[in-house]
Write an enzyme that holds these catalytic residues in place. Structure first.
Site, PDB file in Angstrom:
ATOM      1  N   HIS A   1      -4.739   1.300   7.216  1.00 39.25           N
ATOM      2  CA  HIS A   1      -3.207   1.459   7.477  1.00 39.25           C
ATOM      3  C   HIS A   1      -3.349   2.831   6.558  1.00 39.25           C
ATOM      4  CE1 HIS A   1       1.180   1.414   8.153  1.00 39.25           C
ATOM      5  NE2 HIS A   1       0.922   2.096   6.686  1.00 39.25           N
ATOM      6  N   GLU A   2      -3.500   2.489   5.025  1.00 42.06           N
ATOM      7  CA  GLU A   2      -3.585   3.396   4.184  1.00 42.06           C
ATOM      8  C   GLU A   2      -4.368   4.748   4.299  1.00 42.06           C
ATOM      9  OE1 GLU A   2      -1.013   3.521   2.326  1.00 42.06           O
ATOM     10  OE2 GLU A   2      -0.338   1.386   2.906  1.00 42.06           O
TER      11      GLU A   2
ATOM     12  N   GLN B   1       2.749   9.878   1.544  1.00 42.25           N
ATOM     13  CA  GLN B   1       4.141   9.121   1.431  1.00 42.25           C
ATOM     14  C   GLN B   1       5.091   9.420   0.166  1.00 42.25           C
ATOM     15  OE1 GLN B   1       2.126   5.048   2.490  1.00 42.25           O
ATOM     16  NE2 GLN B   1       4.119   4.979   3.379  1.00 42.25           N
TER      17      GLN B   1
ATOM     18  N   GLY C   1       0.812  -1.132  -0.308  1.00 39.41           N
ATOM     19  CA  GLY C   1       0.046  -0.021   0.016  1.00 39.41           C
ATOM     20  C   GLY C   1       0.912   1.391   0.049  1.00 39.41           C
TER      21      GLY C   1
ATOM     22  N   CYS D   1       5.761   0.032   7.655  1.00 38.51           N
ATOM     23  CA  CYS D   1       5.523   1.439   6.763  1.00 38.51           C
ATOM     24  C   CYS D   1       6.581   1.639   5.953  1.00 38.51           C
ATOM     25  CB  CYS D   1       4.983   2.369   7.601  1.00 38.51           C
ATOM     26  SG  CYS D   1       4.353   3.898   6.786  1.00 38.51           S
ATOM     27  N   LEU D   2       6.487   1.987   4.650  1.00 38.68           N
ATOM     28  CA  LEU D   2       7.631   2.374   3.948  1.00 38.68           C
ATOM     29  C   LEU D   2       8.270   3.667   4.174  1.00 38.68           C
ATOM     30  CD1 LEU D   2       5.938   1.409   0.061  1.00 38.68           C
ATOM     31  CD2 LEU D   2       7.687   0.101   1.859  1.00 38.68           C
TER      32      LEU D   2
ATOM     33  N   HIS E   1      -3.156   7.101   6.910  1.00 36.04           N
ATOM     34  CA  HIS E   1      -2.256   7.938   6.415  1.00 36.04           C
ATOM     35  C   HIS E   1      -2.949   9.196   5.898  1.00 36.04           C
ATOM     36  CE1 HIS E   1       1.938   6.228   6.253  1.00 36.04           C
ATOM     37  NE2 HIS E   1       1.365   5.393   5.821  1.00 36.04           N
TER      38      HIS E   1
END
Length: 157
Positions: free
Chosen positions: A132-133, A51, A46, A90-91, A136
């Site tokens: 999660h996304e 991000q 994701g 998380c990226l 964000h």
């Protein structure tokens, strides 16, 4: 397609409540395509627009299941139930992982790249990735929900 730079914590944009998307045009389509390519190149499941430094309500998810690529624009969780606890990373936090409690089922309303509204129901890992996304896009980071962190692949404490 372009691989975009992934913004790392503590960049301010990661804790910003994102603006709604109102223009569904070629620029949006290019951004969605670039975000998807960036997510795949980073081995993620994701990626949300903040991000990549853009404070807009845009996210892409692909957990490698039958749903394939899911593009979410202006997503809202309409319903959630049940509970699951599992590992998340998380990226924007390379190398950091922790146990996070999430709903096991979610119903999400969003728009696609053309602005058409759709709803999606998900359970398990897909429900986790969607939550999660969407977090964000509301300036909420997974680190604020971690129960316990992993260290060297093992749970701490």
């Amino acid at each position: 397609m372009a691989i975009l730079e992934i913004v790392k914590y503590p960049a301010e944009v990661l804790e910003t409540v994102c603006e709604k998307v109102t223009q569904f045009d070629r620029n949006l389509i290019r951004l969605l395509n670039d975000m998807y390519d960036t997510m795949l190149a980073a081995d993620g499941v994701g990626l949300a627009a903040p991000q990549v430094g853009i404070a807009k309500q845009i996210a892409v998810v692909d957990i490698g299941d039958k749903h394939g690529k899911i593009e979410l624009i202006n997503p809202v969780i309409l319903e959630e139930r049940g509970e699951q606890v599992g590992p998340e990373g998380c990226l924007s936090f390379p190398g950091l992982f922790g146990e996070v409690k999430r709903a096991d089922y979610v119903k999400v309303r969003a728009q696609n790249r053309r602005g058409r509204v759709f709803t999606l129901e998900a359970t398990g890992f897909l429900a986790r990735a969607l939550q999660h996304e969407i977090d964000h896009l509301n300036g909420i980071l997974f680190t604020s929900k971690v129960i316990r962190y992993y260290k060297d692949g093992e749970l701490e404490g």
